[in-house]
Design a protein around this motif. Structure first.
Motif, PDB file in Angstrom:
ATOM      1  N   ASP A 173       0.838  -1.196   0.000  1.00 48.64           N
ATOM      2  CA  ASP A 173       0.000   0.000   0.000  1.00 48.64           C
ATOM      3  C   ASP A 173       0.873   1.245   0.000  1.00 48.64           C
ATOM      4  O   ASP A 173       1.982   1.238   0.534  1.00 48.64           O
ATOM      5  CB  ASP A 173      -0.917   0.031   1.226  1.00 48.64           C
ATOM      6  CG  ASP A 173      -1.981  -1.059   1.182  1.00 48.64           C
ATOM      7  OD1 ASP A 173      -2.289  -1.547   0.076  1.00 48.64           O
ATOM      8  OD2 ASP A 173      -2.487  -1.429   2.255  1.00 48.64           O
ATOM      9  N   GLU A 174       0.352   2.327  -0.558  1.00 54.37           N
ATOM     10  CA  GLU A 174       1.116   3.564  -0.600  1.00 54.37           C
ATOM     11  C   GLU A 174       1.327   4.111   0.806  1.00 54.37           C
ATOM     12  O   GLU A 174       0.399   4.124   1.621  1.00 54.37           O
ATOM     13  CB  GLU A 174       0.378   4.601  -1.447  1.00 54.37           C
ATOM     14  CG  GLU A 174       1.180   5.859  -1.711  1.00 54.37           C
ATOM     15  CD  GLU A 174       0.546   6.739  -2.764  1.00 54.37           C
ATOM     16  OE1 GLU A 174       1.162   7.763  -3.121  1.00 54.37           O
ATOM     17  OE2 GLU A 174      -0.566   6.405  -3.234  1.00 54.37           O
ATOM     18  N   PRO A 175       2.546   4.538   1.135  1.00 58.25           N
ATOM     19  CA  PRO A 175       2.816   5.085   2.469  1.00 58.25           C
ATOM     20  C   PRO A 175       1.908   6.277   2.776  1.00 58.25           C
ATOM     21  O   PRO A 175       1.577   7.061   1.892  1.00 58.25           O
ATOM     22  CB  PRO A 175       4.281   5.522   2.378  1.00 58.25           C
ATOM     23  CG  PRO A 175       4.860   4.664   1.309  1.00 58.25           C
ATOM     24  CD  PRO A 175       3.757   4.504   0.303  1.00 58.25           C
ATOM     25  N   VAL A 176       1.518   6.372   4.019  1.00 58.63           N
ATOM     26  CA  VAL A 176       0.640   7.458   4.457  1.00 58.63           C
ATOM     27  C   VAL A 176       1.371   8.283   5.515  1.00 58.63           C
ATOM     28  O   VAL A 176       1.857   7.745   6.516  1.00 58.63           O
ATOM     29  CB  VAL A 176      -0.667   6.906   5.058  1.00 58.63           C
ATOM     30  CG1 VAL A 176      -1.521   8.047   5.604  1.00 58.63           C
ATOM     31  CG2 VAL A 176      -1.438   6.093   4.023  1.00 58.63           C
ATOM     32  N   LYS A 177       1.469   9.590   5.266  1.00 58.94           N
ATOM     33  CA  LYS A 177       2.057  10.483   6.266  1.00 58.94           C
ATOM     34  C   LYS A 177       0.939  10.988   7.158  1.00 58.94           C
ATOM     35  O   LYS A 177      -0.018  11.610   6.695  1.00 58.94           O
ATOM     36  CB  LYS A 177       2.776  11.658   5.595  1.00 58.94           C
ATOM     37  CG  LYS A 177       3.513  12.541   6.593  1.00 58.94           C
ATOM     38  CD  LYS A 177       4.332  13.622   5.896  1.00 58.94           C
ATOM     39  CE  LYS A 177       5.093  14.464   6.911  1.00 58.94           C
ATOM     40  NZ  LYS A 177       5.934  15.509   6.246  1.00 58.94           N
ATOM     41  N   ASN A 178       1.054  10.723   8.441  1.00 56.09           N
ATOM     42  CA  ASN A 178       0.016  11.084   9.387  1.00 56.09           C
ATOM     43  C   ASN A 178       0.144  12.542   9.832  1.00 56.09           C
ATOM     44  O   ASN A 178       1.170  13.190   9.599  1.00 56.09           O
ATOM     45  CB  ASN A 178       0.074  10.144  10.591  1.00 56.09           C
ATOM     46  CG  ASN A 178      -0.020   8.687  10.175  1.00 56.09           C
ATOM     47  OD1 ASN A 178      -0.936   8.298   9.445  1.00 56.09           O
ATOM     48  ND2 ASN A 178       0.931   7.872  10.607  1.00 56.09           N
ATOM     49  N   SER A 182       4.286  11.275  11.517  1.00 57.48           N
ATOM     50  CA  SER A 182       4.677   9.871  11.436  1.00 57.48           C
ATOM     51  C   SER A 182       4.195   9.269  10.121  1.00 57.48           C
ATOM     52  O   SER A 182       3.399   9.873   9.400  1.00 57.48           O
ATOM     53  CB  SER A 182       4.097   9.090  12.613  1.00 57.48           C
ATOM     54  OG  SER A 182       2.677   9.061  12.522  1.00 57.48           O
ATOM     55  N   TYR A 183       4.692   8.084   9.816  1.00 60.30           N
ATOM     56  CA  TYR A 183       4.317   7.399   8.586  1.00 60.30           C
ATOM     57  C   TYR A 183       3.736   6.029   8.899  1.00 60.30           C
ATOM     58  O   TYR A 183       4.153   5.372   9.859  1.00 60.30           O
ATOM     59  CB  TYR A 183       5.532   7.201   7.667  1.00 60.30           C
ATOM     60  CG  TYR A 183       5.979   8.441   6.953  1.00 60.30           C
ATOM     61  CD1 TYR A 183       6.739   9.410   7.610  1.00 60.30           C
ATOM     62  CD2 TYR A 183       5.664   8.660   5.621  1.00 60.30           C
ATOM     63  CE1 TYR A 183       7.159  10.556   6.959  1.00 60.30           C
ATOM     64  CE2 TYR A 183       6.090   9.797   4.956  1.00 60.30           C
ATOM     65  CZ  TYR A 183       6.828  10.741   5.633  1.00 60.30           C
ATOM     66  OH  TYR A 183       7.247  11.883   4.991  1.00 60.30           O
ATOM     67  N   THR A 184       2.803   5.606   8.072  1.00 57.71           N
ATOM     68  CA  THR A 184       2.309   4.234   8.111  1.00 57.71           C
ATOM     69  C   THR A 184       2.637   3.600   6.768  1.00 57.71           C
ATOM     70  O   THR A 184       2.225   4.112   5.724  1.00 57.71           O
ATOM     71  CB  THR A 184       0.793   4.181   8.355  1.00 57.71           C
ATOM     72  OG1 THR A 184       0.492   4.766   9.629  1.00 57.71           O
ATOM     73  CG2 THR A 184       0.304   2.735   8.347  1.00 57.71           C
ATOM     74  N   VAL A 185       3.403   2.528   6.820  1.00 57.55           N
ATOM     75  CA  VAL A 185       3.824   1.846   5.598  1.00 57.55           C
ATOM     76  C   VAL A 185       3.405   0.383   5.713  1.00 57.55           C
ATOM     77  O   VAL A 185       3.809  -0.320   6.630  1.00 57.55           O
ATOM     78  CB  VAL A 185       5.354   1.938   5.416  1.00 57.55           C
ATOM     79  CG1 VAL A 185       5.774   1.213   4.138  1.00 57.55           C
ATOM     80  CG2 VAL A 185       5.798   3.394   5.366  1.00 57.55           C
ATOM     81  N   THR A 186       2.580  -0.050   4.782  1.00 61.84           N
ATOM     82  CA  THR A 186       2.069  -1.417   4.816  1.00 61.84           C
ATOM     83  C   THR A 186       2.597  -2.198   3.615  1.00 61.84           C
ATOM     84  O   THR A 186       2.477  -1.751   2.477  1.00 61.84           O
ATOM     85  CB  THR A 186       0.528  -1.415   4.791  1.00 61.84           C
ATOM     86  OG1 THR A 186       0.042  -0.633   5.886  1.00 61.84           O
ATOM     87  CG2 THR A 186      -0.023  -2.827   4.914  1.00 61.84           C
ATOM     88  N   HIS A 187       3.169  -3.358   3.902  1.00 63.78           N
ATOM     89  CA  HIS A 187       3.762  -4.159   2.823  1.00 63.78           C
ATOM     90  C   HIS A 187       3.776  -5.629   3.195  1.00 63.78           C
ATOM     91  O   HIS A 187       3.809  -5.988   4.379  1.00 63.78           O
ATOM     92  CB  HIS A 187       5.204  -3.708   2.543  1.00 63.78           C
ATOM     93  CG  HIS A 187       6.130  -3.905   3.707  1.00 63.78           C
ATOM     94  ND1 HIS A 187       6.867  -5.053   3.886  1.00 63.78           N
ATOM     95  CD2 HIS A 187       6.423  -3.102   4.756  1.00 63.78           C
ATOM     96  CE1 HIS A 187       7.583  -4.940   4.992  1.00 63.78           C
ATOM     97  NE2 HIS A 187       7.321  -3.762   5.547  1.00 63.78           N
ATOM     98  N   GLY A 188       3.763  -6.485   2.199  1.00 66.55           N
ATOM     99  CA  GLY A 188       3.916  -7.907   2.431  1.00 66.55           C
ATOM    100  C   GLY A 188       5.310  -8.193   2.957  1.00 66.55           C
ATOM    101  O   GLY A 188       6.236  -7.418   2.739  1.00 66.55           O
TER     102      GLY A 188
END
Length: 226
Positions: A173-178, A182-188
């Motif tokens: 998923d594309e990284p999200v800057k909160n 902070s960042y949320t990075v979702t990956h397999g």
């Protein structure tokens, strides 16, 4: 945030599964990491997936994705051409990851060190960043050098990375800057093993696979016997 696994696999030998089952297995472990920014540094926290990863053998091998990015030396890298006929391990992750990514790279590096020198030179380990905005070639190079200087880091267009990952069943998923920086990075969190015999994925290593397991399997991969 947390990393989670919907199921765990425990086996001393590769498990053979159908294509649909293989894609499900690839997506079983997803690392969702969040972090806070402080100056130029970003600290992230996450709970790693339970240990006990294993090798999932595919009865329908997956085709190597067509992907051209920038390597950690700042040069164009055509994945298909540069790894053709070479034993290759590929992982999608990011350098600010606090647990799954560095532990996976460490396990791979320790396994590679157990190989004969000739085999170490033949094997390619490719780390594709899922956070290209922060993972510059320079940062990738410095980060990977802590594990093994021969590992190759790739960065570039996120859409291209996501398309390539999804073509082999890896969720990105594309990284999200909160709002707090902070960042949320979702990956397999799987390692894909491409055989030099046909340049296809025959085995997928799930999160938690040990150094010992990689060390035991790599000689056969390098010789195209998987």
């Amino acid at each position: 945030m947390r990393a989670f696994s919907r199921a765990s696999f425990r086996s001393s030998r590769p498990t053979t599964v159908g294509f649909a089952g293989a894609l499900a297995a690839v997506c079983l472990t997803v690392s969702a990491c969040g972090g806070s920014a402080a100056g130029n540094a970003t600290a992230t926290t996450a709970t790693a997936s339970p240990s006990g990863g294993t090798a999932v053998r595919l009865d329908r091998p997956l085709t190597k994705p067509e992907l051209t990015l920038t390597d950690d030396h700042g040069k164009p890298f055509d994945l298909v051409k540069r790894t053709a006929g070479k034993p290759t391990l590929m992982y999608f992750g990011y350098t600010h990851c606090p647990d799954v990514c560095p532990t996976t790279m460490a396990d791979l590096a320790n396994a590679v060190k157990q190989l004969p020198e000739a085999d170490q030179k033949r094997l390619q380990v490719i780390f594709v960043t899922t956070d290209p905005a922060r993972d510059t070639p320079k940062r990738l190079h410095q980060w990977l050098a802590a594990f093994d200087r021969r590992f190759t880091g790739l960065s570039g267009d996120f859409d291209a990375v996501q398309k390539a990952a999804r073509s082999v069943g890896v969720s990105v998923d594309e990284p999200v800057k909160n709002a707090d920086g902070s960042y949320t990075v979702t990956h397999g969190a799987e390692v894909l093993a491409f055989s030099p015999a046909d340049d296809k994925v025959h085995i997928i290593y799930t999160s938690g696979t040990t150094t010992q397991r990689y060390a035991a399997d790599l000689p056969a991969l390098i010789r195209g016997q998987v």
